[in-house]
Design an enzyme around this catalytic site. Sequence first.
Site, mmCIF file in Angstrom:
data_model
loop_
_atom_site.group_PDB
_atom_site.id
_atom_site.type_symbol
_atom_site.label_atom_id
_atom_site.label_comp_id
_atom_site.label_asym_id
_atom_site.label_seq_id
_atom_site.Cartn_x
_atom_site.Cartn_y
_atom_site.Cartn_z
ATOM 1 N N ASP A 27 0.864 -1.184 0.000
ATOM 2 C CA ASP A 27 0.000 0.000 0.000
ATOM 3 C C ASP A 27 0.900 1.234 0.000
ATOM 4 O O ASP A 27 2.078 1.165 0.374
ATOM 5 C CB ASP A 27 -0.918 0.026 1.230
ATOM 6 C CG ASP A 27 -1.857 1.238 1.224
ATOM 7 O OD1 ASP A 27 -2.521 1.467 0.187
ATOM 8 O OD2 ASP A 27 -1.910 1.972 2.219
ATOM 9 N N SER A 28 0.310 2.370 -0.382
ATOM 10 C CA SER A 28 1.071 3.620 -0.345
ATOM 11 C C SER A 28 1.503 3.947 1.093
ATOM 12 O O SER A 28 2.494 4.634 1.300
ATOM 13 C CB SER A 28 0.213 4.763 -0.891
ATOM 14 O OG SER A 28 -0.958 4.889 -0.103
ATOM 15 N N CYS A 71 -4.171 -1.506 -2.291
ATOM 16 C CA CYS A 71 -4.333 -0.062 -2.474
ATOM 17 C C CYS A 71 -5.162 0.105 -3.735
ATOM 18 O O CYS A 71 -4.769 -0.373 -4.809
ATOM 19 C CB CYS A 71 -2.954 0.575 -2.641
ATOM 20 S SG CYS A 71 -2.989 2.333 -3.016
ATOM 21 N N GLU A 111 -3.433 9.259 7.572
ATOM 22 C CA GLU A 111 -1.977 9.079 7.711
ATOM 23 C C GLU A 111 -1.436 9.926 8.870
ATOM 24 O O GLU A 111 -0.423 9.603 9.469
ATOM 25 C CB GLU A 111 -1.252 9.455 6.408
ATOM 26 C CG GLU A 111 -1.421 8.439 5.281
ATOM 27 C CD GLU A 111 -0.501 7.213 5.389
ATOM 28 O OE1 GLU A 111 0.685 7.381 5.691
ATOM 29 O OE2 GLU A 111 -0.993 6.090 5.182
ATOM 30 N N CYS A 130 -11.163 2.684 -0.624
ATOM 31 C CA CYS A 130 -9.801 3.086 -0.279
ATOM 32 C C CYS A 130 -9.493 2.380 1.030
ATOM 33 O O CYS A 130 -10.316 2.412 1.966
ATOM 34 C CB CYS A 130 -9.693 4.598 -0.106
ATOM 35 S SG CYS A 130 -8.101 5.105 0.586
ATOM 36 N N HIS A 152 -7.598 3.001 3.384
ATOM 37 C CA HIS A 152 -7.443 3.847 4.572
ATOM 38 C C HIS A 152 -8.784 4.151 5.254
ATOM 39 O O HIS A 152 -8.830 4.465 6.437
ATOM 40 C CB HIS A 152 -6.823 5.193 4.208
ATOM 41 C CG HIS A 152 -5.356 5.162 3.971
ATOM 42 N ND1 HIS A 152 -4.789 4.570 2.872
ATOM 43 C CD2 HIS A 152 -4.332 5.681 4.690
ATOM 44 C CE1 HIS A 152 -3.466 4.720 2.926
ATOM 45 N NE2 HIS A 152 -3.169 5.396 4.017
HETATM 46 N N1 DGL Z 1 -5.041 3.091 0.594
HETATM 47 C C1 DGL Z 1 -4.948 3.706 -0.710
HETATM 48 C C2 DGL Z 1 -6.141 3.312 -1.551
HETATM 49 O O1 DGL Z 1 -6.770 2.300 -1.276
HETATM 50 C C3 DGL Z 1 -4.742 5.184 -0.516
HETATM 51 C C4 DGL Z 1 -4.071 5.800 -1.638
HETATM 52 C C5 DGL Z 1 -3.337 7.077 -1.314
HETATM 53 O O2 DGL Z 1 -2.182 6.982 -0.903
HETATM 54 O O3 DGL Z 1 -3.904 8.151 -1.534
HETATM 55 O O4 DGL Z 1 -6.460 3.957 -2.532
#
Ligand code: DGL
Length: 269
Positions: A6-7, A69, A154, A188, A190
């Site tokens: 993931d990012s 992600c 984050e 997403c 997050h």
């Molecule tokens: N968790 C990522 C997703 O599912 C977030 C992406 C981001 O870094 O903006 O899209």
Amino acid sequence: MIGVFDSGFGGLTILRELRKVLPQYDFLYLGDNARAPYGSRTFETIYRYTLEAVTALFDKGCPLVILACNTASARALRTIQQQDLPHIAPNNRVLGIIRPTAEEIGNISKTGHIGILGTTGTVASGSYPLEIQHFFPNLAVSQQACPLWVPLVENGELNSEGARYFVHQDVSKLLAQDPQIDTVLLACTHYPLLEPLIRLELPSQIALVAQGEIVASKTVEYLKKHPEIDSKLKKNGKTHFFTTDTPEFFEMGASLFGETQIFAESLTF
Ligand code: DGL
């Protein structure tokens, strides 16, 4: 090992569900925390960052990588699968999380109207409406980009005034698009951390769906269908955590996602 990418921290919501259904497997989680969020970056940048991460996970011994992600799945998965994989590692596999979610989401809605909340990149890619169309051609799909939610998560702002303000604003915009929506997908990884705030903005008859369980059960199915991949995976029940930021930063942030007392290592590409 099964690589989970993931990012940043969001993929931990997918990892948690994967470990529940595949407790005997070894996982390697990689968060590109130093460069998160990806959501508002260009297609080229997201593709380049994701390819670097996938290559690093292959080098670390992951024949199977899950892009946990949506943004990376939407922007980079197809190019990596079709263009890069045949050259860099033809026997390895990279899976995304949009298709497995699209396969299920239409079964949850009764009105046939669903809403998608995602990053700017995921929404702009049109990947969800396109994938859902294959499985549920009559489903009405509305989308809303929530560009500030990932930075809020984050930064650990899960219940701040700012978080409440932006959640209210974006959920209202989604619902205004289609009054018949009865299912809202958190597209997403997050966003499950903001679930209590999102729930407050939704009438009680609207179902709120996160992807973790769906992706986990689809991964189990995938491994049953692909013994050639499954046989390469270690099964000692261990998880390793890597981050492109400092281990301290990762360990602290991961605790918000329920991963306490972990030991993270730094990885640079
Ligand atoms: N968790 C990522 C997703 O599912 C977030 C992406 C981001 O870094 O903006 O899209």
